[in-house]
Design a protein around this motif. Structure first.
Motif, PDB file in Angstrom:
ATOM      1  N   VAL A  79       0.850  -1.190   0.000  1.00 34.15           N
ATOM      2  CA  VAL A  79       0.000   0.000   0.000  1.00 34.15           C
ATOM      3  C   VAL A  79       0.887   1.242   0.000  1.00 34.15           C
ATOM      4  O   VAL A  79       1.868   1.309   0.741  1.00 34.15           O
ATOM      5  N   LYS A  80       0.544   2.205  -0.844  1.00 35.58           N
ATOM      6  CA  LYS A  80       1.267   3.470  -0.971  1.00 35.58           C
ATOM      7  C   LYS A  80       2.739   3.264  -1.377  1.00 35.58           C
ATOM      8  O   LYS A  80       3.641   3.918  -0.845  1.00 35.58           O
ATOM      9  N   LEU A 137       1.472   6.660  -8.550  1.00 37.43           N
ATOM     10  CA  LEU A 137       0.322   7.556  -8.491  1.00 37.43           C
ATOM     11  C   LEU A 137       0.269   8.467  -9.721  1.00 37.43           C
ATOM     12  O   LEU A 137      -0.781   8.627 -10.350  1.00 37.43           O
ATOM     13  N   GLU A 148      -4.876   6.360  -8.053  1.00 34.48           N
ATOM     14  CA  GLU A 148      -5.381   6.479  -6.689  1.00 34.48           C
ATOM     15  C   GLU A 148      -5.740   5.108  -6.115  1.00 34.48           C
ATOM     16  O   GLU A 148      -5.526   4.842  -4.926  1.00 34.48           O
ATOM     17  N   TYR A 149      -6.256   4.217  -6.978  1.00 36.10           N
ATOM     18  CA  TYR A 149      -6.590   2.859  -6.531  1.00 36.10           C
ATOM     19  C   TYR A 149      -5.314   2.118  -6.096  1.00 36.10           C
ATOM     20  O   TYR A 149      -5.263   1.525  -5.022  1.00 36.10           O
ATOM     21  N   ASP A 152      -2.554   3.351  -5.179  1.00 39.53           N
ATOM     22  CA  ASP A 152      -1.950   3.996  -4.014  1.00 39.53           C
ATOM     23  C   ASP A 152      -2.712   3.643  -2.738  1.00 39.53           C
ATOM     24  O   ASP A 152      -2.106   3.287  -1.722  1.00 39.53           O
ATOM     25  N   LYS A 153      -4.023   3.729  -2.799  1.00 32.03           N
ATOM     26  CA  LYS A 153      -4.831   3.533  -1.603  1.00 32.03           C
ATOM     27  C   LYS A 153      -5.057   2.064  -1.275  1.00 32.03           C
ATOM     28  O   LYS A 153      -4.938   1.637  -0.122  1.00 32.03           O
ATOM     29  N   ILE A 154      -5.411   1.260  -2.285  1.00 26.41           N
ATOM     30  CA  ILE A 154      -5.704  -0.159  -2.061  1.00 26.41           C
ATOM     31  C   ILE A 154      -4.421  -0.986  -2.053  1.00 26.41           C
ATOM     32  O   ILE A 154      -4.250  -1.892  -1.249  1.00 26.41           O
ATOM     33  N   SER A 209       4.068   3.846   3.740  1.00 28.36           N
ATOM     34  CA  SER A 209       3.719   2.587   3.073  1.00 28.36           C
ATOM     35  C   SER A 209       3.413   1.501   4.103  1.00 28.36           C
ATOM     36  O   SER A 209       3.779   1.606   5.275  1.00 28.36           O
TER      37      SER A 209
END
Length: 506
Positions: free
Chosen positions: A354-355, A384, A394-395, A397-399, A444
């Motif tokens: 994640v991230k 990103l 964004e998906y 990065d976030k998920i 992260s």
């Protein structure tokens, strides 16, 4: 011609391995030879040092072990050159005189140790031909030592080694200072986990640990560290018995690290350490067996160079048919631990990052590999940014971004490795051995997924472990309230309140 890397760690008999001396190691990215030898009496140690020098090695760290009146010396040698001198145990004023004499002859103090015998305090030194100024400061209490350090730093000196000794209820610090430049910082005594956290903070600021001392406040060990400007990997390993320390050294050396400093401390004898049956063994599970990380997974505390944290999946280094997977353990949030060792999940089949900032595929010769169908995020971009226009950035990065394979509970699976978008444009068997590096950010997180990852959810805390193992961990916590399990239990109870209530865990 490449320099042949040699690591010769001399093993010793079972009798010595049963002592309660433990060894903490500080490691840095480096190459060439690195040898550690078991503790020896003074004359044998002097002879061993001469033999090492004849092989092109030079002592870089000296440590002392004591058992009653018996004093032994152990050392770490690295590839090097130049003339050196070992000065035998001397009281303070004689040690200073020896230092003046050797300094006049062009030697500079590299490392020293302090020990007490028959009520007197002795200093042993290792000296090497060098230049610049060299000052040794007497034992000072913490505040006075910091003040002296600030004064000497302004005058162009940098701390290269320090030792501590206790007098009454106070610790005193003796310092070796050399002409130098760059940042130089010493941190107060911290408990182990707080010390690791401080290390992460300072490493991120471009500092590297090069010397550590252990003091005791009450019954608690605290770690005092000296840091200087530097680059490359920097890792500290927890206290291990001699043979375990040697095994850790072999692995660290294979991974491109060399010992820069080590420290010895006495560990309390406990029934478990002497293999004495635990009177509670009928009621408590053997949790120590849970803390074993798969041999193809490496958990690191430090960076892997250039102040970057990375997850790596290295198909150029196969271990039992699996790629070597490296994970910075500070990004494994809320996992349980036992005696400082992470209890690694056993019910997963892949990782979710994640991230993540970016990722790159490399060949075994470290060349960037970005041929179809492999993707690649350049250094001046990010996941990103790269996928912002498509709406996927964004998906991802976030998920998170996932991969799965025959690891964890799927270790014996015949299924292939799967690296979906954004790693690859399409699923395909790898045409050659490659290494994937996933660069992490400060926020992260590394999570775990199951094999059926479409749509796929990261595993909840309780599901990280097979049912039997999870139940045992919860029962162990209920009986012991061990801190290493607390965060994991809190997460389990938040996600599964009914489960905690049924087991009587509040």
């Amino acid at each position: 011609m490449k320099t042949k890397i040699l690591i010769l760690l001399c093993l010793i008999g079972i009798k010595y391995g049963e002592t309660q001396n433990k060894y903490v190691g500080v490691w840095e990215s480096a190459s060439k030879s690195n040898i550690v030898h078991k503790p020896l009496l003074w004359n044998a140690f002097v002879n061993k040092n001469e033999a090492m020098e004849n092989k092109g090695l030079r002592l870089n760290d000296l440590e002392i072990t004591k058992k009653g009146p018996l004093v032994k010396y152990t050392g770490s040698w690295r590839s090097g050159s130049g003339k050196t001198k070992l000065s035998k145990a001397l009281i303070w004023k004689d040690f200073l005189k020896k230092g003046e004499n050797l300094t006049e002859k062009g030697y500079r103090l590299v490392d020293f140790e302090i020990f007490k015998k028959a009520g007197k305090q002795y200093y042993v030194g290792f000296w090497k031909k060098g230049s610049g100024n060299n000052i040794i400061t007497k034992g000072l209490k913490w505040k006075a030592f910091l003040d002296k350090g600030e004064d000497l730093t302004k005058k162009g000196y940098r701390l290269t080694d320090f030792e501590t000794f206790k007098k009454g209820s106070s610790y005193f610090y003796v310092g070796n200072w050399r002409s130098g430049s760059g940042s130089n910082l010493i941190t107060k005594g911290l408990k182990w986990n707080a010390f690791l956290d401080k290390g992460e903070e300072l490493t991120g600021k471009g500092l590297r640990l090069y010397d550590v001392e252990i003091i005791k406040v009450g019954n608690t060990k605290r770690y005092v560290g000296a840091w200087k400007s530097g680059t490359g990997g920097n890792i500290i390993t927890k206290g291990l018995k001699w043979n375990a320390f040697l095994e850790k050294g072999k692995k660290m050396t294979q991974d491109g690290y060399r010992l820069v400093d080590f420290e010895v401390f006495k560990a309390k004898t406990t029934p478990d350490q002497n293999n004495t049956p635990n009177p509670n063994s009928n009621t408590l599970p053997n949790i120590s067996s849970f803390a074993k990380t798969p041999n193809y997974v490496k958990l690191l505390s430090g960076t892997q160079g250039n102040n970057k944290y990375r997850v790596t999946v290295d198909f150029t280094k196969l271990i039992d048919g699996k790629p070597e997977i490296t994970i910075p353990k500070q990004f494994l949030k809320n996992l349980p631990s036992y005696k400082g060792e992470i209890i690694f999940p056993d019910n997963f089949c892949g990782l979710r990052i994640v991230k993540a900032n970016r990722f790159v595929w490399y060949t075994k010769n470290d060349g960037v590999y970005n041929k179809h169908p492999y993707n690649y995020i350049s250094e001046d971009s990010s996941i990103l940014e790269e996928y912002q226009d498509s709406g996927e950035g964004e998906y991802f990065d976030k998920i998170g971004i996932d991969f799965t394979g025959p690891i964890g509970k799927c270790i014996n699976s015949n299924a292939s490795w799967v690296f979906p978008q954004p790693y690859m444009k399409e699923y395909k068997v790898m045409p050659q051995p490659l290494k994937l590096e996933i660069e992490l950010g400060s926020d992260s997180e590394v999570k775990f997924v199951n094999f059926k990852m479409s749509p796929g959810k990261s595993l909840k805390a309780l599901k990280l472990f097979k049912k039997t193992k999870a139940e045992k961990l919860m029962k162990y916590y209920k009986k012991t309230l061990i801190d290493g399990l607390r965060k994991w239990i809190e997460t389990v109870c938040k996600e599964n309140p009914d489960k905690c209530v049924s087991m009587g865990i509040e």
